[in-house]
Design a protein around this motif. Structure first.
Motif, PDB file in Angstrom:
ATOM      1  N   VAL A  57       0.847  -1.208   0.000  1.00 16.36           N
ATOM      2  CA  VAL A  57       0.000   0.000   0.000  1.00 16.36           C
ATOM      3  C   VAL A  57       0.873   1.246   0.000  1.00 16.36           C
ATOM      4  O   VAL A  57       0.598   2.227  -0.715  1.00 16.36           O
ATOM      5  CB  VAL A  57      -0.945  -0.014   1.220  1.00 16.36           C
ATOM      6  CG1 VAL A  57      -1.699   1.307   1.330  1.00 16.36           C
ATOM      7  CG2 VAL A  57      -1.921  -1.175   1.130  1.00 16.36           C
ATOM      8  N   LEU A  58       1.966   1.241   0.777  1.00 14.65           N
ATOM      9  CA  LEU A  58       2.892   2.374   0.813  1.00 14.65           C
ATOM     10  C   LEU A  58       3.523   2.615  -0.560  1.00 14.65           C
ATOM     11  O   LEU A  58       3.556   3.747  -1.059  1.00 14.65           O
ATOM     12  CB  LEU A  58       3.975   2.115   1.860  1.00 14.65           C
ATOM     13  CG  LEU A  58       5.177   3.079   1.860  1.00 14.65           C
ATOM     14  CD1 LEU A  58       4.730   4.483   2.201  1.00 14.65           C
ATOM     15  CD2 LEU A  58       6.249   2.597   2.831  1.00 14.65           C
ATOM     16  N   ALA A 208       2.669  13.707   6.848  1.00 14.97           N
ATOM     17  CA  ALA A 208       3.915  13.365   7.539  1.00 14.97           C
ATOM     18  C   ALA A 208       3.660  12.858   8.944  1.00 14.97           C
ATOM     19  O   ALA A 208       4.465  12.079   9.486  1.00 14.97           O
ATOM     20  CB  ALA A 208       4.829  14.589   7.584  1.00 14.97           C
ATOM     21  N   ALA A 209       2.551  13.264   9.553  1.00 14.17           N
ATOM     22  CA  ALA A 209       2.278  12.894  10.946  1.00 14.17           C
ATOM     23  C   ALA A 209       2.242  11.376  11.161  1.00 14.17           C
ATOM     24  O   ALA A 209       2.899  10.871  12.089  1.00 14.17           O
ATOM     25  CB  ALA A 209       0.979  13.541  11.406  1.00 14.17           C
ATOM     26  N   PRO A 210       1.503  10.589  10.337  1.00 18.03           N
ATOM     27  CA  PRO A 210       1.519   9.140  10.578  1.00 18.03           C
ATOM     28  C   PRO A 210       2.885   8.504  10.326  1.00 18.03           C
ATOM     29  O   PRO A 210       3.235   7.516  10.979  1.00 18.03           O
ATOM     30  CB  PRO A 210       0.470   8.601   9.600  1.00 18.03           C
ATOM     31  CG  PRO A 210       0.314   9.647   8.568  1.00 18.03           C
ATOM     32  CD  PRO A 210       0.562  10.942   9.268  1.00 18.03           C
ATOM     33  N   ILE A 211       3.685   9.070   9.412  1.00 16.33           N
ATOM     34  CA  ILE A 211       5.025   8.538   9.176  1.00 16.33           C
ATOM     35  C   ILE A 211       5.900   8.784  10.404  1.00 16.33           C
ATOM     36  O   ILE A 211       6.667   7.914  10.846  1.00 16.33           O
ATOM     37  CB  ILE A 211       5.629   9.164   7.910  1.00 16.33           C
ATOM     38  CG1 ILE A 211       4.761   8.812   6.694  1.00 16.33           C
ATOM     39  CG2 ILE A 211       7.058   8.708   7.701  1.00 16.33           C
ATOM     40  CD1 ILE A 211       5.232   9.443   5.399  1.00 16.33           C
ATOM     41  N   VAL A 212       5.804   9.988  10.976  1.00 19.71           N
ATOM     42  CA  VAL A 212       6.531  10.299  12.197  1.00 19.71           C
ATOM     43  C   VAL A 212       6.067   9.399  13.335  1.00 19.71           C
ATOM     44  O   VAL A 212       6.881   8.860  14.107  1.00 19.71           O
ATOM     45  CB  VAL A 212       6.347  11.779  12.560  1.00 19.71           C
ATOM     46  CG1 VAL A 212       6.948  12.076  13.919  1.00 19.71           C
ATOM     47  CG2 VAL A 212       6.968  12.665  11.498  1.00 19.71           C
ATOM     48  N   ALA A 213       4.761   9.218  13.449  1.00 23.27           N
ATOM     49  CA  ALA A 213       4.228   8.344  14.507  1.00 23.27           C
ATOM     50  C   ALA A 213       4.721   6.914  14.336  1.00 23.27           C
ATOM     51  O   ALA A 213       5.027   6.227  15.320  1.00 23.27           O
ATOM     52  CB  ALA A 213       2.700   8.393  14.489  1.00 23.27           C
ATOM     53  N   ALA A 214       4.837   6.446  13.086  1.00 20.27           N
ATOM     54  CA  ALA A 214       5.348   5.092  12.840  1.00 20.27           C
ATOM     55  C   ALA A 214       6.786   4.959  13.319  1.00 20.27           C
ATOM     56  O   ALA A 214       7.171   3.935  13.908  1.00 20.27           O
ATOM     57  CB  ALA A 214       5.247   4.778  11.350  1.00 20.27           C
ATOM     58  N   ALA A 215       7.607   5.986  13.055  1.00 20.64           N
ATOM     59  CA  ALA A 215       8.994   5.950  13.520  1.00 20.64           C
ATOM     60  C   ALA A 215       9.062   5.931  15.044  1.00 20.64           C
ATOM     61  O   ALA A 215       9.884   5.218  15.639  1.00 20.64           O
ATOM     62  CB  ALA A 215       9.751   7.147  12.963  1.00 20.64           C
ATOM     63  N   ALA A 247      -0.270   4.730   5.444  1.00 25.19           N
ATOM     64  CA  ALA A 247      -1.386   5.665   5.275  1.00 25.19           C
ATOM     65  C   ALA A 247      -0.928   7.053   4.839  1.00 25.19           C
ATOM     66  O   ALA A 247      -1.732   7.838   4.329  1.00 25.19           O
ATOM     67  CB  ALA A 247      -2.177   5.770   6.576  1.00 25.19           C
ATOM     68  N   GLY A 248       0.360   7.378   5.023  1.00 28.76           N
ATOM     69  CA  GLY A 248       0.845   8.725   4.707  1.00 28.76           C
ATOM     70  C   GLY A 248       0.595   9.163   3.274  1.00 28.76           C
ATOM     71  O   GLY A 248       0.006  10.236   3.038  1.00 28.76           O
ATOM     72  N   PRO A 249       1.009   8.403   2.245  1.00 34.46           N
ATOM     73  CA  PRO A 249       0.761   8.832   0.859  1.00 34.46           C
ATOM     74  C   PRO A 249      -0.712   9.005   0.531  1.00 34.46           C
ATOM     75  O   PRO A 249      -1.077   9.916  -0.223  1.00 34.46           O
ATOM     76  CB  PRO A 249       1.400   7.707   0.031  1.00 34.46           C
ATOM     77  CG  PRO A 249       2.445   7.118   0.924  1.00 34.46           C
ATOM     78  CD  PRO A 249       1.866   7.200   2.292  1.00 34.46           C
ATOM     79  N   ARG A 250      -1.567   8.140   1.081  1.00 35.00           N
ATOM     80  CA  ARG A 250      -2.994   8.283   0.789  1.00 35.00           C
ATOM     81  C   ARG A 250      -3.541   9.581   1.388  1.00 35.00           C
ATOM     82  O   ARG A 250      -4.357  10.274   0.754  1.00 35.00           O
ATOM     83  CB  ARG A 250      -3.767   7.082   1.339  1.00 35.00           C
ATOM     84  CG  ARG A 250      -5.241   7.063   0.967  1.00 35.00           C
ATOM     85  CD  ARG A 250      -5.416   6.983  -0.521  1.00 35.00           C
ATOM     86  NE  ARG A 250      -6.823   6.962  -0.907  1.00 35.00           N
ATOM     87  CZ  ARG A 250      -7.249   6.975  -2.164  1.00 35.00           C
ATOM     88  NH1 ARG A 250      -6.383   7.001  -3.170  1.00 35.00           N
ATOM     89  NH2 ARG A 250      -8.539   6.970  -2.445  1.00 35.00           N
ATOM     90  N   LEU A 251      -3.113   9.936   2.590  1.00 30.33           N
ATOM     91  CA  LEU A 251      -3.544  11.199   3.183  1.00 30.33           C
ATOM     92  C   LEU A 251      -3.037  12.390   2.363  1.00 30.33           C
ATOM     93  O   LEU A 251      -3.740  13.386   2.201  1.00 30.33           O
ATOM     94  CB  LEU A 251      -3.046  11.297   4.620  1.00 30.33           C
ATOM     95  CG  LEU A 251      -3.760  10.425   5.655  1.00 30.33           C
ATOM     96  CD1 LEU A 251      -3.026  10.461   6.983  1.00 30.33           C
ATOM     97  CD2 LEU A 251      -5.200  10.863   5.829  1.00 30.33           C
TER      98      LEU A 251
END
Length: 613
Positions: A57-58, A208-215, A247-251
């Motif tokens: 998905v990413l 970017a927020a969910p990507i940061v949260a994933a890290a 989910a980042g790219p979809r957002l």
């Protein structure tokens, strides 16, 4: 399909089928991993099977963004790099799946060396994309803000990474997991500083927020959680981290659709990044304070935290209020500019001339409509308006113009002929208002429109109403007015009736008769002295008014006219002769009709005398 114009990003995300399917799958998996039945083997396999589809998905979302038409080349490179990162993460997930299929035991809960290598490689690809992404030049103050924000982020990141590595050692976590946490934290710090604080980011803060949260979740489960933590929690955090980064790219895609359907929003003039970093450091304090602090120390520390939170909150509220004031001011300026542009266009395309005249009578501003007078607006700047007015019209309007210039607030409307740039004159109707008392104007404002056509039409109609259409001489109405006006000072009056005119009409036709009448009128006008009035009273009857003349002068004019009539009139090759009976009288008083009757009687006496001869 793009969202409707009124759609917001939260509404679009809440109804997006991709995000709904992703969220439903991940929530079900996390719930089952945390509290579901089955042993560690089953949970490890579920985690391993979920990883590759989520990474796909990413990759798919990042490639869709990279290939979107109209995207800048630098932004395309960023999204392709993120897709490359997704591919490396996918390879690591596939390796983890292969390991879990062979050995689905508790050892497979932690991130293995193979997956760690590809995670670090993916982070390196993303970091390279961030390094090469261009940053627009910024003025001095913007560079200072950028350096301050960078320092705040780096300081907070150093504290957080030190905390994680210290906890990793304290809880007995593996060196590989601690190293991965440090690298991911450093990359996250760099990305936030370079893209968000730098002022130009290919990815929105929402994406970017969910990507940061994933890290952050990856760091928590890899370096912070104690080694004795239940295997359920790390597996659930791993699935949540993979789902968030996917989910980042979809957002981002949904956000771009919503933004495209709305007018662009003004970016915030202040940054909350330093305050977020301050909150991060303060959040770590309770976990790093030594045991056994006194109650006084704890109260002082609590007070420090509360006061800091209040100060930061007040500062952010002030920033928000200032931002609101700035936006309202900008909206007011935009409205003012639109109004100015509307007025400018109205003046530019108006057919009326608008001008400003200073206290000396010189023009200081003119609209482009001055071209109808044959001038460019700049040609007339500094020219005194009186120099453009016809000398015959100026005496009648000059006193009123002088009163207008001397009386602020007064208005004067007049018509006069103005000199055309190509020669000739044009009639203008001018309305002037003295606004020298208004500080924003300080001049006389004049609006002028060309009335030449209507004025010429009025003059023509007036002439036709008072003059004979065939000969151009005054008709009976105008002649009566002139006689009444001159009678008080004494006049001589000639009443003329043509002899032999009817045979010309009968023999050669009315067109020949009309030609004879025109020639007679010309010869009568030529025989009269200056100030006299010639008229055609109707048919073949003419008259002449000689103001201030006596009987001798009237006799001389009559004889001169008879001599002029002695010359034949040529019409269509025919030499036609015509005579005239003239009655001459003098008089003064107030009864023009009585004088006209006396002249008529004298004319008939002359006609009868000629017939007897």
């Amino acid at each position: 399909m793009p969202p409707a114009r009124s759609t917001t990003l939260p509404r679009a995300a809440a109804t997006d089928p991709v995000l709904l399917a992703l969220a439903g799958t991940v929530l079900a998996a996390v719930g089952w991993l945390l509290a579901g039945p089955g042993g560690v083997e089953t949970h490890v396999l579920v985690r391993a099977w979920l990883g590759p589809p989520l990474n796909l998905v990413l990759v798919a979302g990042a490639l869709r963004l990279a290939n979107r038409p109209g995207r800048a080349a630098a932004d395309r490179r960023f999204w392709r790099a993120l897709a490359g990162t997704g591919v490396l993460l996918l390879i690591g997930q596939l390796g983890r799946l292969a390991t879990a299929l062979r050995h689905p035991d508790a050892a497979a809960v932690a991130t293995g060396r193979f997956q760690t290598v590809f995670v670090l490689a993916g982070v390196a690809v993303l970091a390279a994309a961030v390094v090469t992404h261009p940053r627009p030049p910024a003025p001095g103050r913007a560079r200072v803000r950028y350096l301050l924000d960078t320092t705040a982020v780096v300081t907070a990141a150093v504290v957080a990474i030190w905390f994680m590595t210290d906890r990793s050692a304290a809880y007995g976590a593996g060196a590989g997991a601690a190293l991965a946490a440090v690298v991911i934290g450093a990359a996250l710090t760099f990305a936030v500083t370079r893209l968000i604080a730098g002022g130009h980011s290919p990815i929105s803060s929402v994406a970017a927020a969910p990507i940061v949260a994933a890290a952050v979740l990856q760091c928590l489960q890899g370096a912070v959680l104690p080694a004795a933590t239940s295997w359920r929690i790390p597996l659930a955090l791993q699935v949540a981290a993979v789902a968030l980064i996917s989910a980042g790219p979809r957002l981002q895609e949904l956000g771009e659709r919503v933004t495209a359907s709305r007018p662009p929003r003004r970016p915030r003039s202040y940054s909350v990044l330093p305050y977020a970093m301050l909150g991060l450091v303060f959040a770590l304090l309770p976990a790093v304070l030594p045991a056994g602090l006194s109650r006084t120390a704890l109260v002082a520390l609590g007070g420090l935290l509360v006061i800091t939170a209040i100060v930061v909150s007040r500062q952010l509220i002030t920033f928000a209020e200032n931002e609101s004031l700035v936006r309202r001011s900008e909206a007011g300026l935009r409205t003012l500019r639109r109004q100015e542009e509307r007025v400018r266009l109205l003046l530019e395309y108006s057919t009326d001339i608008t001008s400003l005249i200073d206290h000396t009578g010189a023009m200081t501003y003119l609209t482009p409509a001055t071209r109808m007078l044959g001038y460019e607006p700049g040609e007339l700047l500094g020219v005194r308006v009186l120099t453009l007015i016809h000398p015959d019209d100026l005496p009648a309007i000059l006193p009123d113009l002088q009163r207008l210039m001397a009386a602020p607030g007064s208005t004067y409307t007049y018509q006069a002929r103005y000199r055309h740039g190509a020669g000739g004159w044009r009639w203008l109707e001018v309305t002037s208002r003295n606004l020298t008392h208004e500080p924003s104007v300080g001049a006389v404002v004049s609006n002028a429109r060309d009335v030449t056509d209507s004025r010429e039409l009025q003059d023509r109609l007036r002439h036709e109403a008072t003059h004979d259409a065939l000969t151009g001489l005054a008709n009976r109405v105008l002649f009566g007015r002139r006689l009444a006006a001159a009678l008080a000072g004494g006049v001589a009056l000639l009443h003329i009736d043509l002899d032999g005119f009817k045979p010309i009409n009968d023999t050669y036709g009315h067109h020949a008769g009309d030609a004879v009448l025109v020639r007679v009128a010309e010869r009568l006008s030529a025989a009269l002295p200056a100030g006299a009035v010639a008229a055609r009273l109707g048919g073949d009857e003419f008259a002449a008014l000689l103001p201030g003349a006596d009987a001798a002068a009237a006799a001389r004019v009559a004889e001169e006219f008879r001599a002029a009539l002695a010359e034949p009139v040529e019409v269509d090759g025919h030499r036609l002769t015509i005579g005239a009976s003239i009655g001459a009288v003098t008089g003064a008083g107030t009864d023009p009709e009585a004088l006209l009757r006396r002249a008529d009687e004298a004319m008939y006496r002359s006609k009868h005398a000629a017939a007897r001869r």
